[in-house]
Design a protein around this motif. Structure first.
Motif, PDB file in Angstrom:
ATOM      1  N   ALA A 143     -22.392 -15.761  -7.433  1.00 16.07           N
ATOM      2  CA  ALA A 143     -22.456 -15.587  -9.010  1.00 16.07           C
ATOM      3  C   ALA A 143     -22.473 -14.078  -9.343  1.00 16.07           C
ATOM      4  CB  ALA A 143     -23.636 -16.517  -9.634  1.00 16.07           C
ATOM      5  N   LEU A 144     -23.493 -13.236  -8.631  1.00 13.35           N
ATOM      6  CA  LEU A 144     -23.516 -12.048  -8.775  1.00 13.35           C
ATOM      7  C   LEU A 144     -22.391 -11.182  -8.399  1.00 13.35           C
ATOM      8  CD1 LEU A 144     -25.711 -10.287 -10.395  1.00 13.35           C
ATOM      9  CD2 LEU A 144     -26.814 -10.017  -7.982  1.00 13.35           C
ATOM     10  N   GLY A 145     -21.875 -11.303  -7.331  1.00 11.69           N
ATOM     11  CA  GLY A 145     -20.905 -10.597  -6.857  1.00 11.69           C
ATOM     12  C   GLY A 145     -19.464 -10.616  -7.194  1.00 11.69           C
ATOM     13  N   VAL A 146     -19.051 -11.907  -7.707  1.00 12.40           N
ATOM     14  CA  VAL A 146     -17.790 -12.193  -8.200  1.00 12.40           C
ATOM     15  C   VAL A 146     -17.499 -11.183  -9.299  1.00 12.40           C
ATOM     16  CG1 VAL A 146     -16.091 -13.618  -9.352  1.00 12.40           C
ATOM     17  CG2 VAL A 146     -17.435 -14.326  -7.278  1.00 12.40           C
ATOM     18  N   PRO A 147     -17.966 -11.067 -10.209  1.00 13.08           N
ATOM     19  CA  PRO A 147     -17.837 -10.141 -11.547  1.00 13.08           C
ATOM     20  C   PRO A 147     -17.737  -8.528 -11.120  1.00 13.08           C
ATOM     21  CG  PRO A 147     -19.281 -11.604 -12.201  1.00 13.08           C
ATOM     22  CD  PRO A 147     -19.167 -11.794 -10.819  1.00 13.08           C
ATOM     23  N   ALA A 148     -18.320  -8.157 -10.434  1.00 13.67           N
ATOM     24  CA  ALA A 148     -18.497  -6.753  -9.825  1.00 13.67           C
ATOM     25  C   ALA A 148     -17.367  -6.719  -9.005  1.00 13.67           C
ATOM     26  CB  ALA A 148     -19.710  -6.726  -8.947  1.00 13.67           C
ATOM     27  N   GLY A 149     -16.987  -7.489  -8.002  1.00 12.73           N
ATOM     28  CA  GLY A 149     -15.878  -7.350  -7.185  1.00 12.73           C
ATOM     29  C   GLY A 149     -14.561  -7.348  -8.027  1.00 12.73           C
ATOM     30  N   GLY A 150     -14.400  -8.338  -8.753  1.00 15.53           N
ATOM     31  CA  GLY A 150     -13.265  -8.086  -9.995  1.00 15.53           C
ATOM     32  C   GLY A 150     -12.969  -6.922 -10.613  1.00 15.53           C
ATOM     33  N   LEU A 151     -14.232  -6.280 -10.986  1.00 18.32           N
ATOM     34  CA  LEU A 151     -14.214  -4.908 -11.728  1.00 18.32           C
ATOM     35  C   LEU A 151     -13.695  -3.966 -10.578  1.00 18.32           C
ATOM     36  CD1 LEU A 151     -14.413  -3.075 -14.045  1.00 18.32           C
ATOM     37  CD2 LEU A 151     -17.061  -2.953 -13.383  1.00 18.32           C
ATOM     38  N   LEU A 152     -14.335  -3.902  -9.553  1.00 12.08           N
ATOM     39  CA  LEU A 152     -14.058  -2.803  -8.584  1.00 12.08           C
ATOM     40  C   LEU A 152     -12.550  -2.986  -7.914  1.00 12.08           C
ATOM     41  CD1 LEU A 152     -17.035  -3.053  -6.335  1.00 12.08           C
ATOM     42  CD2 LEU A 152     -16.638  -1.435  -8.456  1.00 12.08           C
ATOM     43  N   GLY A 153     -12.080  -4.232  -7.857  1.00 15.52           N
ATOM     44  CA  GLY A 153     -10.764  -4.415  -7.170  1.00 15.52           C
ATOM     45  C   GLY A 153      -9.723  -4.173  -8.176  1.00 15.52           C
ATOM     46  N   ARG A 154     -10.146  -4.439  -9.800  1.00 15.88           N
ATOM     47  CA  ARG A 154      -9.239  -4.068 -10.499  1.00 15.88           C
ATOM     48  C   ARG A 154      -9.146  -2.527 -10.519  1.00 15.88           C
ATOM     49  NH1 ARG A 154      -9.163  -4.820 -17.045  1.00 15.88           N
ATOM     50  NH2 ARG A 154      -7.128  -4.153 -17.620  1.00 15.88           N
ATOM     51  N   LEU A 155      -9.841  -1.834 -10.762  1.00 14.90           N
ATOM     52  CA  LEU A 155      -9.996  -0.406 -10.944  1.00 14.90           C
ATOM     53  C   LEU A 155      -9.211   0.157  -9.754  1.00 14.90           C
ATOM     54  CD1 LEU A 155     -13.845   0.296 -12.098  1.00 14.90           C
ATOM     55  CD2 LEU A 155     -11.717   0.567 -13.495  1.00 14.90           C
ATOM     56  N   VAL A 156      -9.382  -0.172  -8.658  1.00 12.83           N
ATOM     57  CA  VAL A 156      -8.735   0.336  -7.453  1.00 12.83           C
ATOM     58  C   VAL A 156      -7.228  -0.030  -7.489  1.00 12.83           C
ATOM     59  CG1 VAL A 156      -8.518   0.602  -4.998  1.00 12.83           C
ATOM     60  CG2 VAL A 156     -10.865   0.691  -6.033  1.00 12.83           C
ATOM     61  N   ALA A 157      -6.922  -1.199  -7.599  1.00 13.32           N
ATOM     62  CA  ALA A 157      -5.587  -1.753  -7.687  1.00 13.32           C
ATOM     63  C   ALA A 157      -4.765  -1.171  -8.892  1.00 13.32           C
ATOM     64  CB  ALA A 157      -5.888  -3.358  -7.880  1.00 13.32           C
ATOM     65  N   ASP A 158      -5.414  -0.870  -9.802  1.00  9.23           N
ATOM     66  CA  ASP A 158      -4.681  -0.429 -11.086  1.00  9.23           C
ATOM     67  C   ASP A 158      -4.230   1.019 -10.842  1.00  9.23           C
ATOM     68  OD1 ASP A 158      -4.616  -2.820 -12.186  1.00  9.23           O
ATOM     69  OD2 ASP A 158      -6.132  -2.100 -13.893  1.00  9.23           O
ATOM     70  N   ALA A 159      -5.200   1.878 -10.057  1.00  6.92           N
ATOM     71  CA  ALA A 159      -4.932   3.419  -9.986  1.00  6.92           C
ATOM     72  C   ALA A 159      -4.023   3.593  -8.608  1.00  6.92           C
ATOM     73  CB  ALA A 159      -6.314   4.095  -9.779  1.00  6.92           C
ATOM     74  N   LEU A 160      -4.205   2.591  -7.667  1.00  5.39           N
ATOM     75  CA  LEU A 160      -3.346   3.018  -6.226  1.00  5.39           C
ATOM     76  C   LEU A 160      -1.793   2.979  -6.540  1.00  5.39           C
ATOM     77  CD1 LEU A 160      -4.699   0.577  -3.482  1.00  5.39           C
ATOM     78  CD2 LEU A 160      -4.465   3.263  -3.828  1.00  5.39           C
ATOM     79  N   PRO A 161      -1.055   2.387  -7.405  1.00  8.87           N
ATOM     80  CA  PRO A 161       0.294   2.533  -7.538  1.00  8.87           C
ATOM     81  C   PRO A 161       0.594   3.969  -7.806  1.00  8.87           C
ATOM     82  CG  PRO A 161      -0.064   0.314  -8.544  1.00  8.87           C
ATOM     83  CD  PRO A 161      -1.542   1.132  -8.098  1.00  8.87           C
ATOM     84  N   ALA A 162       0.036   4.553  -8.996  1.00  5.97           N
ATOM     85  CA  ALA A 162       0.348   6.028  -9.254  1.00  5.97           C
ATOM     86  C   ALA A 162       0.357   6.805  -8.061  1.00  5.97           C
ATOM     87  CB  ALA A 162      -0.488   6.387 -10.420  1.00  5.97           C
ATOM     88  N   VAL A 163      -0.676   6.681  -7.371  1.00  9.73           N
ATOM     89  CA  VAL A 163      -1.034   7.468  -5.997  1.00  9.73           C
ATOM     90  C   VAL A 163       0.269   7.384  -4.911  1.00  9.73           C
ATOM     91  CG1 VAL A 163      -2.551   7.991  -4.162  1.00  9.73           C
ATOM     92  CG2 VAL A 163      -3.524   7.685  -6.419  1.00  9.73           C
ATOM     93  N   LEU A 164       0.580   6.145  -4.865  1.00  9.04           N
ATOM     94  CA  LEU A 164       1.507   5.812  -3.846  1.00  9.04           C
ATOM     95  C   LEU A 164       2.714   6.170  -4.151  1.00  9.04           C
ATOM     96  CD1 LEU A 164       0.473   1.849  -2.646  1.00  9.04           C
ATOM     97  CD2 LEU A 164       0.051   4.282  -1.468  1.00  9.04           C
ATOM     98  N   GLU A 165       3.142   6.683  -5.434  1.00 12.02           N
ATOM     99  CA  GLU A 165       4.306   7.281  -6.056  1.00 12.02           C
ATOM    100  C   GLU A 165       4.140   8.882  -5.990  1.00 12.02           C
ATOM    101  OE1 GLU A 165       4.841   5.811  -9.776  1.00 12.02           O
ATOM    102  OE2 GLU A 165       5.238   3.752  -9.094  1.00 12.02           O
ATOM    103  N   GLU A 166       3.139   9.327  -5.547  1.00 11.79           N
ATOM    104  CA  GLU A 166       3.136  10.847  -5.267  1.00 11.79           C
ATOM    105  C   GLU A 166       3.774  11.445  -4.344  1.00 11.79           C
ATOM    106  OE1 GLU A 166      -1.557  11.222  -7.289  1.00 11.79           O
ATOM    107  OE2 GLU A 166      -1.186  11.428  -5.031  1.00 11.79           O
ATOM    108  N   ARG A 167       4.364  12.760  -4.260  1.00 13.92           N
ATOM    109  CA  ARG A 167       5.019  13.202  -3.402  1.00 13.92           C
ATOM    110  C   ARG A 167       4.484  13.203  -2.059  1.00 13.92           C
ATOM    111  NH1 ARG A 167      10.348  14.301  -2.462  1.00 13.92           N
ATOM    112  NH2 ARG A 167      10.667  16.279  -1.398  1.00 13.92           N
TER     113      ARG A 167
END
Length: 599
Positions: A178-202
């Protein structure tokens, strides 16, 4: 000068919080001597002689400043005082509760990291964001709601896991999830949203061309994306501190959060002081650890640089999703507003859902649908007032970024539950106290947004032209800066409305907000816990309403941000096309304009 101002306001805010904790016996508005007398001997008459003797024993007759000084002196020597209720030392109770809470938070952090890995893994394989609105909804669901649903489903209906206590590893599973699922959803979304732009870098393309393996590229991409996001991770860890209070209350875990809540309700102020200081210290240490981890990830070459996070890909949400959620929620609220939320029918106690009572009745025979509908006005109406106050404060502090930065650090280290406990101890539980507690810590995000917009608008070329033609500062402020800043910050504050409503509901669930018989959603969920095995529909109704509110917050914000991103992309495309116009066309237009001017 700005770091100096931020450091000064940070120190002042921290000293203010510590002073408020130390002066709780005077801020509570109640006679501490009477509280101690009731705790020691409920049958003894509260005579003047008896109360004066207790005041002399506790040092309350010396005045607030002397009391604060003696409390600070004892605190410097590691002495947290003696409990007014039990008469035992506070330090062992705080240490025992903190040990339990740290174990719970450690297990919850493991759950959060595991969930974040599950959400991020598809992005590393496919190269595009796939977390989407699902991860955002997990991050938006409050911990007390997940705890209640988990207790009801896995503990009561299925009987898989224990529902209360702290006796073995099996008692840790439901609270940690109950305590870890919201925190995991937030951390996962932050990293998952930022990774595609990094993977497109030169550099990624060059590494792939050189034959570097996927595992090494993924590790390098994570190292690239993590430093700007570490402060957000620190705030998520601080959120675990506040969420632990509700989770410990639901599962009857003897942690530091439940200890603080019990001390606030019993007016055991020395125990409350020690518990709140432990929670505050835990939040500050977490924030400092996040800052240290960020500096270590950056390395010595970039420690003084301002590294911005990669642009996040907006979550695509069909408009039908938020509209459907809003329609269902508004239908239930409107139907409930037509009914009486206070009518008591003892013969219909805990009645099952029927046509007469579509959502059943509670322990007093009151209609659950009626209380759900009328509770929306209390919950959402108070949240709207808090949003308006946050908007005004944010616009004012947007012009003082150096002063607001230090206070924002302290506000971010204090979850709403901790501030709610302090406000309830000082002013008593109630809707006004809960609104004040949420308002005190809800201003940093919109204030930071306002400060960034003010800086951008002030640096624009057209304001330089306005100053050049002699426009006064007040004219520029009222006609240009404020209109440009107010609208985006107002939309930001409006998007935070459901989240603030959920924070108010969590305080009501803990008994720090609206009081019976008010039909507030968090209070409804708390009242139904006593008979959740006999009438689960009474608990599921406010739980579903809160879940719909969380889903509406996430999908509505994602849809709005997606439309904003599409509009921005369209504007950029139009601008690029104009910039790519042939020079002959520009020259012709310029010549025609000059010819007309000459005529």
């Amino acid at each position: 000068m700005r770091p100096t101002a931020a450091g000064f306001t940070r120190a002042v805010a921290l000293l203010g919080v510590v002073a408020a904790v130390g002066l709780l016996p005077w801020l509570s508005g109640r006679d501490p001597a009477l509280t101690v007398l009731r705790a020691r001997s409920a049958e003894q008459e509260p005579t003047r002689e008896a109360l004066d003797a207790i005041r002399r024993d506790l040092g309350l007759d010396a005045g607030p400043l002397s009391l604060l000084g003696s409390w600070a002196a004892r605190l410097a020597h590691g002495d947290l005082g003696t409990s007014w209720v039990s008469g035992t030392d506070v330090l062992p109770s705080v240490a025992a509760g903190l040990q339990v809470s740290l174990a719970l938070m450690g297990a919850a952090l493991g759950v959060a990291v595991l969930l974040a890995v599950v959400l991020v893994a598809p992005v590393l394989r496919r190269g595009h964001a796939s977390a989407g609105a699902g991860a955002a909804m997990l991050a938006a669901v409050p911990e007390f709601l997940l705890a209640t649903v988990g207790l009801l489903v896995c503990g009561v209906w299925l009987g898989w896991l224990p529902t209360s206590g702290w006796q073995g590893p099996q008692h840790l599973v439901l609270p940690a999830v109950a305590l870890g699922v919201p925190a995991g959803g937030l951390l996962g979304r932050l990293v998952a949203d930022a990774l595609p732009a990094v993977l497109e870098e030169r550099w990624v393309e060059l590494w792939r061309g050189a034959g570097v393996g996927r595992a090494r590229i993924s590790a390098a991409a994570l190292r690239r994306v993590l430093p700007p996001l570490v402060p957000q991770f620190g705030m998520a860890a601080v959120g675990l501190t506040g969420g632990a209070v509700a989770v410990e209350t639901v599962f009857a875990i003897p942690g530091i959060g439940r200890t603080a809540l019990g001390a606030a309700k019993s007016q055991d102020l020395p125990l409350l002081q020690g518990s709140v200081l432990a929670l505050l210290l835990l939040g500050l240490v977490t924030g400092a650890t996040a800052a240290s981890a960020r500096r270590r990830l950056l390395g010595p070459a970039l420690r003084d640089a301002s590294l911005q996070p990669p642009p996040a890909h907006p979550v695509r949400v069909r408009p039908a999703i938020p509209l459907t959620l809003a329609a269902v929620l508004l239908t239930a609220i409107g139907w409930g507003l037509l009914r009486d939320p206070y009518a008591v029918h003892t013969a219909a106690r805990l009645a099952r859902p029927s046509w007469a009572h579509p959502l059943g009745t509670d322990g007093l025979g009151r209609d659950v649908l009626a209380r759900l509908g009328h509770g929306a006005a209390t919950t959402v109406g108070t949240a709207a007032a808090v949003c308006l106050l946050s908007l005004v404060v944010s616009l004012a502090l947007g012009f003082l970024p150096g002063v607001a930065a230090g206070a924002a650090d302290i506000a971010n280290a204090l979850p709403p539950v901790i501030v709610g406990i302090l406000v309830a101890a000082a002013a008593g539980p109630g809707t006004g106290g809960a609104a004040l507690a949420v308002a005190l810590i809800s201003w940093p995000p919109p204030a930071a947004h306002a400060a960034a917009l003010v800086q951008e608008v002030r640096a624009s070329a057209y304001l330089t032209a306005q100053r050049a033609i002699g426009a006064s500062p007040s004219w520029i402020l009222t006609r240009h800066v404020l209109p440009s800043v107010a609208a985006p910050v107002a939309r930001h504050a409006l998007l935070r409305l459901p989240g603030i409503a959920l924070a108010l509901a969590s305080l009501g669930f803990l008994g720090l907000g609206a009081q019976p018989p008010a039909p507030e959603w968090g209070l409804l969920l708390d009242e139904s816990r006593a008979y959740v095995e006999r009438a689960p529909w009474a608990a599921l109704s406010p739980a579903v309403a809160l879940a719909l509110l969380a889903g509406l917050a996430v999908t509505g914000a994602a849809y709005t941000q997606g439309r904003g991103a599409a509009r921005t992309a369209k504007d950029r495309t139009t601008t690029n096309r104009k910039n790519q116009m042939p020079k002959t066309t520009k020259t012709t237009k310029t010549m025609n304009k000059e010819t007309l001017v000459g005529v």
